[in-house]
Design a protein around this motif. Sequence first.
Motif, PDB file in Angstrom:
ATOM      1  N   MET A  78     -30.081 -16.910-146.984  1.00 35.22           N
ATOM      2  CA  MET A  78     -29.191 -15.790-147.304  1.00 35.22           C
ATOM      3  C   MET A  78     -27.724 -16.222-147.294  1.00 35.22           C
ATOM      4  O   MET A  78     -26.959 -15.886-148.210  1.00 35.22           O
ATOM      5  N   ILE A  79     -27.323 -16.976-146.292  1.00 31.12           N
ATOM      6  CA  ILE A  79     -25.937 -17.444-146.224  1.00 31.12           C
ATOM      7  C   ILE A  79     -25.680 -18.468-147.331  1.00 31.12           C
ATOM      8  O   ILE A  79     -24.621 -18.449-147.972  1.00 31.12           O
ATOM      9  N   ALA A  80     -26.636 -19.348-147.598  1.00 32.08           N
ATOM     10  CA  ALA A  80     -26.486 -20.320-148.687  1.00 32.08           C
ATOM     11  C   ALA A  80     -26.399 -19.611-150.035  1.00 32.08           C
ATOM     12  O   ALA A  80     -25.618 -20.013-150.902  1.00 32.08           O
ATOM     13  N   GLY A  81     -27.176 -18.550-150.215  1.00 34.47           N
ATOM     14  CA  GLY A  81     -27.089 -17.762-151.448  1.00 34.47           C
ATOM     15  C   GLY A  81     -25.709 -17.159-151.623  1.00 34.47           C
ATOM     16  O   GLY A  81     -25.173 -17.098-152.735  1.00 34.47           O
ATOM     17  N   SER A  82     -25.111 -16.731-150.534  1.00 34.04           N
ATOM     18  CA  SER A  82     -23.740 -16.208-150.566  1.00 34.04           C
ATOM     19  C   SER A  82     -22.768 -17.307-151.009  1.00 34.04           C
ATOM     20  O   SER A  82     -21.853 -17.059-151.805  1.00 34.04           O
ATOM     21  N   ALA A  83     -22.974 -18.524-150.516  1.00 30.88           N
ATOM     22  CA  ALA A  83     -22.121 -19.652-150.911  1.00 30.88           C
ATOM     23  C   ALA A  83     -22.212 -19.891-152.413  1.00 30.88           C
ATOM     24  O   ALA A  83     -21.194 -20.124-153.074  1.00 30.88           O
ATOM     25  N   VAL A  84     -23.413 -19.828-152.963  1.00 32.92           N
ATOM     26  CA  VAL A  84     -23.600 -20.028-154.402  1.00 32.92           C
ATOM     27  C   VAL A  84     -22.864 -18.934-155.176  1.00 32.92           C
ATOM     28  O   VAL A  84     -22.106 -19.219-156.109  1.00 32.92           O
ATOM     29  N   ARG A  85     -23.082 -17.682-154.787  1.00 31.37           N
ATOM     30  CA  ARG A  85     -22.439 -16.560-155.480  1.00 31.37           C
ATOM     31  C   ARG A  85     -20.912 -16.638-155.425  1.00 31.37           C
ATOM     32  O   ARG A  85     -20.231 -16.164-156.328  1.00 31.37           O
ATOM     33  N   ASN A  86     -20.397 -17.245-154.374  1.00 27.81           N
ATOM     34  CA  ASN A  86     -18.947 -17.303-154.184  1.00 27.81           C
ATOM     35  C   ASN A  86     -18.301 -18.607-154.625  1.00 27.81           C
ATOM     36  O   ASN A  86     -17.111 -18.821-154.404  1.00 27.81           O
ATOM     37  N   GLY A  87     -19.071 -19.491-155.254  1.00 29.82           N
ATOM     38  CA  GLY A  87     -18.486 -20.675-155.880  1.00 29.82           C
ATOM     39  C   GLY A  87     -18.175 -21.849-154.976  1.00 29.82           C
ATOM     40  O   GLY A  87     -17.302 -22.664-155.291  1.00 29.82           O
ATOM     41  N   TRP A  88     -18.902 -21.994-153.876  1.00 30.40           N
ATOM     42  CA  TRP A  88     -18.750 -23.170-153.020  1.00 30.40           C
ATOM     43  C   TRP A  88     -19.500 -24.331-153.654  1.00 30.40           C
ATOM     44  O   TRP A  88     -20.591 -24.148-154.208  1.00 30.40           O
ATOM     45  N   ALA A  89     -18.957 -25.545-153.567  1.00 26.81           N
ATOM     46  CA  ALA A  89     -19.628 -26.729-154.118  1.00 26.81           C
ATOM     47  C   ALA A  89     -20.700 -27.255-153.179  1.00 26.81           C
ATOM     48  O   ALA A  89     -21.711 -27.793-153.623  1.00 26.81           O
ATOM     49  N   GLY A  90     -20.469 -27.107-151.875  1.00 24.24           N
ATOM     50  CA  GLY A  90     -21.434 -27.647-150.933  1.00 24.24           C
ATOM     51  C   GLY A  90     -21.143 -27.249-149.505  1.00 24.24           C
ATOM     52  O   GLY A  90     -20.091 -26.693-149.194  1.00 24.24           O
ATOM     53  N   VAL A  91     -22.121 -27.563-148.654  1.00 27.08           N
ATOM     54  CA  VAL A  91     -22.026 -27.324-147.218  1.00 27.08           C
ATOM     55  C   VAL A  91     -22.613 -28.548-146.527  1.00 27.08           C
ATOM     56  O   VAL A  91     -23.709 -28.991-146.865  1.00 27.08           O
ATOM     57  N   VAL A  92     -21.869 -29.098-145.569  1.00 22.12           N
ATOM     58  CA  VAL A  92     -22.325 -30.233-144.773  1.00 22.12           C
ATOM     59  C   VAL A  92     -22.322 -29.778-143.322  1.00 22.12           C
ATOM     60  O   VAL A  92     -21.288 -29.323-142.817  1.00 22.12           O
ATOM     61  N   ILE A  93     -23.474 -29.877-142.673  1.00 21.48           N
ATOM     62  CA  ILE A  93     -23.623 -29.350-141.317  1.00 21.48           C
ATOM     63  C   ILE A  93     -24.125 -30.429-140.369  1.00 21.48           C
ATOM     64  O   ILE A  93     -25.202 -30.994-140.572  1.00 21.48           O
ATOM     65  N   TRP A  94     -23.346 -30.677-139.308  1.00 18.29           N
ATOM     66  CA  TRP A  94     -23.802 -31.547-138.227  1.00 18.29           C
ATOM     67  C   TRP A  94     -24.558 -30.628-137.277  1.00 18.29           C
ATOM     68  O   TRP A  94     -24.060 -30.167-136.275  1.00 18.29           O
ATOM     69  N   GLY A  95     -25.781 -30.301-137.711  1.00 16.33           N
ATOM     70  CA  GLY A  95     -26.658 -29.358-137.049  1.00 16.33           C
ATOM     71  C   GLY A  95     -27.814 -29.054-137.990  1.00 16.33           C
ATOM     72  O   GLY A  95     -28.107 -29.847-138.887  1.00 16.33           O
ATOM     73  N   CYS A  96     -28.439 -27.895-137.807  1.00 20.44           N
ATOM     74  CA  CYS A  96     -29.654 -27.570-138.562  1.00 20.44           C
ATOM     75  C   CYS A  96     -29.469 -26.464-139.596  1.00 20.44           C
ATOM     76  O   CYS A  96     -28.543 -25.654-139.509  1.00 20.44           O
ATOM     77  N   VAL A  97     -30.407 -26.448-140.535  1.00 25.53           N
ATOM     78  CA  VAL A  97     -30.567 -25.366-141.498  1.00 25.53           C
ATOM     79  C   VAL A  97     -31.991 -24.828-141.368  1.00 25.53           C
ATOM     80  O   VAL A  97     -32.817 -25.400-140.661  1.00 25.53           O
ATOM     81  N   ARG A  98     -32.266 -23.720-142.051  1.00 28.72           N
ATOM     82  CA  ARG A  98     -33.616 -23.158-142.094  1.00 28.72           C
ATOM     83  C   ARG A  98     -33.890 -22.633-143.498  1.00 28.72           C
ATOM     84  O   ARG A  98     -33.016 -22.680-144.341  1.00 28.72           O
ATOM     85  N   ASP A  99     -35.104 -22.144-143.749  1.00 28.20           N
ATOM     86  CA  ASP A  99     -35.512 -21.662-145.083  1.00 28.20           C
ATOM     87  C   ASP A  99     -35.445 -22.798-146.103  1.00 28.20           C
ATOM     88  O   ASP A  99     -34.952 -22.646-147.216  1.00 28.20           O
ATOM     89  N   VAL A 100     -35.968 -23.938-145.723  1.00 25.23           N
ATOM     90  CA  VAL A 100     -35.840 -25.166-146.499  1.00 25.23           C
ATOM     91  C   VAL A 100     -36.383 -25.027-147.920  1.00 25.23           C
ATOM     92  O   VAL A 100     -35.760 -25.511-148.869  1.00 25.23           O
ATOM     93  N   ALA A 101     -37.516 -24.387-148.107  1.00 26.03           N
ATOM     94  CA  ALA A 101     -38.083 -24.251-149.459  1.00 26.03           C
ATOM     95  C   ALA A 101     -37.126 -23.489-150.369  1.00 26.03           C
ATOM     96  O   ALA A 101     -36.932 -23.856-151.534  1.00 26.03           O
TER      97      ALA A 101
END
Length: 164
Positions: A78-101
């Motif tokens: 959901m947060i990554a979808g928000s990034a796409v809608r708002n024109g972010w090129a990328g996200v780099v996290i020194w930590g974890c993500v979820r909803d990998v598929a």
Amino acid sequence: MTFVSTCDLLDRFKDDARVVLPGLRDFGAVTRFSGPVVTVKCFEDNSRVKELLATPGEGRVLVVDGGGSLRCALMGDMIAGSAVRNGWAGVVIWGCVRDVAELATLPLGIRAAAATPRPSVRRDQGLTGLSIALPGAAVEPGDVLFADEDGIVLLTGEQAAGLK
């Protein structure tokens, strides 16, 4: 901004470029991305991550120092979808993500240490606009990040402005 491969950047800038140590994995559908850096420092609380990715990204890259925690995810679909809608090129996290598929289908560059199903708890904590660190490299707001199949390289804004 024109994308330049990380290998070409290192050939040109040598030790003046900063290289993130290997280990962050690709999770998004975009494996090559670059852009000016916005920084967040947070630990097991993704409040600032969600907040920033809901704002206009204008081709920038959000770099998150999550302290390398593997206990919970700082970004999901959901947060990554928000990034796409708002024109972010990328996200780099020194930590974890979820909803990998789901992340794998999004037109967004995503690098993180690992995946876990556990979400973070929002306590409205975290700081933005700070000098932070990824493994092996200091990161400053306004740096320019380049990521591709070979790794992640950071340049100062001045260095990146000289690229053709």
